[in-house]
Design an enzyme around this catalytic site. Structure first.
Site, PDB file in Angstrom:
ATOM      1  N   THR A   1       0.885  -1.182   0.000  1.00  0.00           N
ATOM      2  CA  THR A   1       0.000   0.000   0.000  1.00  0.00           C
ATOM      3  C   THR A   1       0.914   1.221   0.000  1.00  0.00           C
ATOM      4  OG1 THR A   1      -1.628  -1.178   1.323  1.00  0.00           O
ATOM      5  CG2 THR A   1      -1.821   1.213   1.238  1.00  0.00           C
TER       6      THR A   1
ATOM      7  N   LYS B   1      -7.767   1.626  -3.187  1.00  0.00           N
ATOM      8  CA  LYS B   1      -7.449   1.145  -1.829  1.00  0.00           C
ATOM      9  C   LYS B   1      -7.575   2.285  -0.808  1.00  0.00           C
ATOM     10  CE  LYS B   1      -5.063  -0.995   1.519  1.00  0.00           C
ATOM     11  NZ  LYS B   1      -5.365  -2.193   2.225  1.00  0.00           N
TER      12      LYS B   1
ATOM     13  N   LYS C   1      -1.669   4.974   8.630  1.00  0.00           N
ATOM     14  CA  LYS C   1      -0.863   5.050   7.400  1.00  0.00           C
ATOM     15  C   LYS C   1      -1.772   5.289   6.180  1.00  0.00           C
ATOM     16  CE  LYS C   1       1.627   2.237   4.107  1.00  0.00           C
ATOM     17  NZ  LYS C   1       2.229   0.979   3.687  1.00  0.00           N
TER      18      LYS C   1
HETATM   19  P1  NAD Z   1       5.967  -6.015   7.232  1.00  0.00           P
HETATM   20  O1  NAD Z   1       6.720  -4.895   7.864  1.00  0.00           O
HETATM   21  O2  NAD Z   1       5.627  -7.217   8.038  1.00  0.00           O
HETATM   22  O3  NAD Z   1       6.783  -6.529   5.929  1.00  0.00           O
HETATM   23  C1  NAD Z   1       7.513  -5.706   5.073  1.00  0.00           C
HETATM   24  C2  NAD Z   1       8.806  -6.446   4.763  1.00  0.00           C
HETATM   25  O4  NAD Z   1       9.556  -5.724   3.789  1.00  0.00           O
HETATM   26  C3  NAD Z   1       9.719  -6.602   5.995  1.00  0.00           C
HETATM   27  O5  NAD Z   1       9.969  -7.979   6.233  1.00  0.00           O
HETATM   28  C4  NAD Z   1      10.991  -5.833   5.594  1.00  0.00           C
HETATM   29  O6  NAD Z   1      12.176  -6.423   6.108  1.00  0.00           O
HETATM   30  C5  NAD Z   1      10.937  -5.931   4.079  1.00  0.00           C
HETATM   31  N1  NAD Z   1      11.733  -4.923   3.390  1.00  0.00           N
HETATM   32  C6  NAD Z   1      11.774  -3.585   3.612  1.00  0.00           C
HETATM   33  N2  NAD Z   1      12.621  -2.996   2.722  1.00  0.00           N
HETATM   34  C7  NAD Z   1      13.117  -3.990   1.941  1.00  0.00           C
HETATM   35  C8  NAD Z   1      14.036  -4.030   0.855  1.00  0.00           C
HETATM   36  N3  NAD Z   1      14.625  -2.917   0.394  1.00  0.00           N
HETATM   37  N4  NAD Z   1      14.328  -5.229   0.296  1.00  0.00           N
HETATM   38  C9  NAD Z   1      13.734  -6.366   0.759  1.00  0.00           C
HETATM   39  N5  NAD Z   1      12.870  -6.402   1.787  1.00  0.00           N
HETATM   40  C10 NAD Z   1      12.566  -5.219   2.361  1.00  0.00           C
HETATM   41  O7  NAD Z   1       4.657  -5.359   6.591  1.00  0.00           O
HETATM   42  P2  NAD Z   1       3.329  -6.121   6.100  1.00  0.00           P
HETATM   43  O8  NAD Z   1       2.325  -6.110   7.199  1.00  0.00           O
HETATM   44  O9  NAD Z   1       3.716  -7.399   5.437  1.00  0.00           O
HETATM   45  O10 NAD Z   1       2.786  -5.070   5.014  1.00  0.00           O
HETATM   46  C11 NAD Z   1       3.369  -4.974   3.712  1.00  0.00           C
HETATM   47  C12 NAD Z   1       2.550  -3.993   2.894  1.00  0.00           C
HETATM   48  O11 NAD Z   1       1.197  -4.457   2.824  1.00  0.00           O
HETATM   49  C13 NAD Z   1       2.481  -2.580   3.490  1.00  0.00           C
HETATM   50  O12 NAD Z   1       2.541  -1.653   2.439  1.00  0.00           O
HETATM   51  C14 NAD Z   1       1.136  -2.553   4.206  1.00  0.00           C
HETATM   52  O13 NAD Z   1       0.608  -1.250   4.302  1.00  0.00           O
HETATM   53  C15 NAD Z   1       0.318  -3.438   3.287  1.00  0.00           C
HETATM   54  N6  NAD Z   1      -0.840  -4.088   3.937  1.00  0.00           N
HETATM   55  C16 NAD Z   1      -0.701  -4.686   5.155  1.00  0.00           C
HETATM   56  C17 NAD Z   1      -1.811  -5.296   5.743  1.00  0.00           C
HETATM   57  C18 NAD Z   1      -1.711  -5.975   7.096  1.00  0.00           C
HETATM   58  O14 NAD Z   1      -2.760  -6.308   7.668  1.00  0.00           O
HETATM   59  N7  NAD Z   1      -0.513  -6.224   7.622  1.00  0.00           N
HETATM   60  C19 NAD Z   1      -3.054  -5.289   5.083  1.00  0.00           C
HETATM   61  C20 NAD Z   1      -3.137  -4.704   3.820  1.00  0.00           C
HETATM   62  C21 NAD Z   1      -2.017  -4.103   3.263  1.00  0.00           C
END
Ligand code: NAD
Length: 294
Positions: A93, A168, A243
């Protein structure tokens, strides 16, 4: 067999990538966090040592990262080495502007690209029941769809570049506002001596009906599966709601749109987060609403 690269194996990306493996795809993953390696290998992914190694032979490249700056940086590293004809999908997102900039980078290299943010949370990611909101050209959407279907149950083509992110954040702005409205109605009802069940029975079958009420009721009782019945354990954390609301306000400013309630919801969720509730489910905002003096 389609070769897939998956970058960002966190709470969402980990189970999404696991579903692709379960569907029979060869998936190579990468994440900066060393903890992700173990989880990825247990799920049957090959864990690469960097982004280029993960993506070099991929037909489909998926990113699931925290914010626009991460996506632009990772796509900047991937695109010069990506295989001709490969398709890039970003399911993070992020802000609409960064999403459009990412599409431009891909197009300049002759690659197909789709912004495909999701709703459904970690539960939906694990169960393979996410909704994908997609933006991009028809041929890019057609190439991405069969892969997205392995991770979700609804795949919606919302329009051109950035339209998935636009859908979204508009959806989540409705959600943030409607949750506060629902919480205010229950808090007022309590002060008026109205039982939670009575208000639910009336509003859920009347014009006050909404997803925040009928699927995610912010008081315990009427909807047994809602986080209110489990100490407001997320679910969808207040930090993520804030966010998404901030993204809606950035987009509104850039587009010259008036979103007064979106602005107020953003301020209220900012207060809720600042009070130490970032990890609480976003429906827990009812506690702040209840405590506020009229
Ligand atoms: P998270 O923090 O658990 O995962 C993100 C991952 O990206 C981490 O493991 C981090 O180490 C990795 N990362 C960051 N920079 C990186 C790079 N340069 N190279 C490789 N890896 C890298 O977050 P999440 O909950 O999995 O969310 C991911 C996305 O999905 C976000 O944009 C969030 O807004 C969206 N989202 C999350 C949810 C939810 O319920 N968690 C729901 C809908 C959307």
């Amino acid at each position: 067999m389609t070769q897939i690269a998956f970058i960002g194996l966190g709470n969402m990306g980990g189970p999404m990538a696991a579903n692709l493996v379960n569907a029979g795809h060869a998936v190579t993953g990468f994440d900066l966090s060393p903890q992700a390696r173990q989880v990825a290998e247990q799920a049957g992914l090959v864990f690469a040592s960097d982004v280029q190694e993960a993506t070099a032979n991929a037909d489909v490249i998926i990113t699931m990262l925290p914010a626009g700056k991460h996506v632009l940086s990772v796509w900047g590293d991937i695109i010069p080495h990506a295989k001709t004809g490969s398709v890039l999908i970003d399911s993070s997102t992020i802000d609409v502007e960064s999403a459009r900039a990412a599409h431009k980078m891909a197009a300049a290299a002759g690659l197909l690209s789709v912004d495909a943010p999701v709703s459904g949370g970690v539960g939906g990611a694990s169960a393979g029941t996410l909704t994908f909101m997609c933006g991009g050209a028809d041929d890019a959407f057609a190439a991405a769809s069969p892969i997205l279907q392995k991770m979700g149950k609804r795949i919606v083509h919302c329009g051109g570049a950035g339209s998935g992110q636009a859908a979204k954040i508009c959806n989540n702005m409705i959600l943030g506002i409607s949750m506060i409205a629902t919480a205010e109605a229950f808090a007022l009802g309590e002060k008026l001596g109205l039982s939670h069940q009575a208000l639910f029975d009336v509003a859920s079958t009347s014009s006050g009906q909404s997803w925040s009420l009928t699927s995610y009721c912010p008081v315990p009782g009427p909807v047994p599966a809602s986080p209110a019945n489990h100490g407001y354990k997320p679910g969808f954390a207040a930090a993520l709601m804030l966010k998404d609301l901030k993204l809606s306000q950035d987009a509104a400013k850039a587009a010259g749109a008036s979103t007064k309630l979106g602005e107020l919801a953003t301020a209220l969720y900012a207060s809720f987060n600042a009070q130490g509730h970032a990890d609480m489910d976003f429906s827990g905002i009812i506690e702040m609403v209840r405590a506020a003096k009229g």
